[in-house]
Design a protein around this motif. Structure first.
Motif: not given
Ligand SMILES: Nc1ncnc2c1ncn2[C@@H]1O[C@H](COP(=O)(O)OP(=O)(O)OP(=O)(O)O)[C@@H](O)[C@H]1O
Ligand SMILES: [Mg+2]
Length: 243
Positions: A1-8
Motif C-alpha cells: 500500500x502507498x505510504x507517502x511517509x516513506x519517501x519523506x
C-alpha cells in the motif's frame, strides 16, 4: 500500500552528512550508553542529533536526564536540545508506559516519528538501536542508506558470536562500518577474540571501554555523566571517527 511517509523519511535521512547507527545483535552491551555519549561528544564540534529507536526499551532520555515533557511543535516536532544534542525518542509519546507492538505496528510508529521530526540543519545523527535483527534493524536498512555503523560488543564469547552475525549482515549488504567497539572489558579479558572478529570481517577495531564498577552511581545527572572516564573513552573514539 502507498505510504507517502516513506519517501519523506528516506529524504530526511538522506539529508544528513553523517548517520551513525549504534548496533549490536547482542543486548545489554552498552549501545545506549555509547550512543548517548557519542552524540554528546560529537555535539561539541558538529550539529548533532540523537534518535532513540529502541521503542521497547527506550533509555537515552534517562541518561540525558530529561523529563518526558512533549517537545515543541511547529510544522512538525522540534527535538529538544540537551547538552548541545537535538534529541528525539518515542519516550515522549509513551510517557513511561510500555509499548507492546510488533511487525507493521513498529514500522508505522517508526515512519510516523521519523516523518514528523524536524532535524533542520542537524549534520550528524547518532541512532541508538535495540538489539537484534528484527523490524527496527530491517527498517533501518530499508530507509537509511547513508549509515556508517558502529558495532558494539563485550569481550564475552556469547557476545562475540552474536555480533559476528551482525557484521555478516552489514557486510553482505555492503554497508559502511566505522568499526567495532569493545565495551565492559576487564583486566583479565584478552584481546585475541575481538582481534580475530575484527580481522575476519575486515573492520577496524576502534578500542575498548573498561568495565567500571561504579558507573551507575555516576549517572545521576548529565554533568556527572560528562565527567566519567566512560565518557572520555567514548570522546576519544568520537575523535577517531572524524579522522
Ligand atoms: N563500560 C561499562 N562499565 C560498567 N557498566 C556499563 C558499561 N557500559 C554499560 N554499562 C551498563 O550496562 C548496562 C547496559 O548498558 P546499555 O543499556 O547501554 O546497553 P544496551 O546495549 O543499550 O542494552 P539494550 O540491548 O537492552 O538496549 C547499563 O546498566 C549500563 O549502565
Ligand atoms: Mg539500549
Amino acid at each position: 500500500m502507498f505510504d507517502a511517509r516513506e519517501a519523506l523519511v528516506r529524504e530526511k535521512f538522506a539529508a544528513f552528512k553523517c548517520i551513525i547507527p549504534v548496533v549490536s545483535g547482542k543486548g545489554g552491551v552498552g549501545k545506549s550508553m555509547i550512543s548517548t555519549a557519542l552524540s554528546l561528544a560529537l555535539a561539541k564540534e558538529r550539529k548533532t542529533g540523537l534518535l532513540d529507536l529502541d521503542f521497547w526499551g527506550a533509555t537515552a532520555h534517562i541518561l540525558l536526564n530529561i523529563d518526558n515533557q512533549f517537545p515543541e511543535e511547529e510544522h512538525g516536532i522540534l527535538p529538544e536540545k540537551v547538552g548541545g544534542v537535538k534529541f528525539m525518542s518515542v519516550a515522549y509519546y509513551t510517557q513511561g508506559n510500555p509499548l507492546p507492538i510488533r511487525g507493521m505496528e513498529y514500522t508505522d510508529a517508526f515512519l510516523e516519528l521519523a516523518a514528523v521530526t524536524r532535524w533542520d540543519d542537524t549534520e550528524c545523527l547518532v541512532i541508538d538501536m535495540p538489539p537484534g535483527m528484527a523490524d527496527p534493524f530491517l527498517d533501518l536498512l530499508k530507509y537509511v542508506k547513508n549509515g556508517n555503523f558502529l558495532v558494539i560488543t563485550t569481550p564475552s564469547k556469547l557476545s562475540i558470536n552474536i555480533v559476528s552475525k551482525t557484521l555478516e549482515i552489514l557486510k553482505e549488504q555492503n554497508l559502511k562500518i566505522y568499526g567495532l567497539v569493545e565495551n565492559m572489558r576487564s583486566p583479565e579479558d584478552h584481546s585475541k577474540r575481538i582481534n580475530n572478529l575484527a580481522k575476519s570481517y575486515d573492520v577496524p577495531y576502534l578500542g575498548y571501554i573498561p568495565l567500571y564498577q561504579n558507573l551507575d552511581v555516576q549517572l545521576e545527572d548529565l554533568k556527572d555523566f560528562l565527567s566519567t572516564d566512560f565518557f572520555l573513552r567514548v570522546k576519544k573514539i568520537a575523535a577517531e571517527l572524524k579522522a
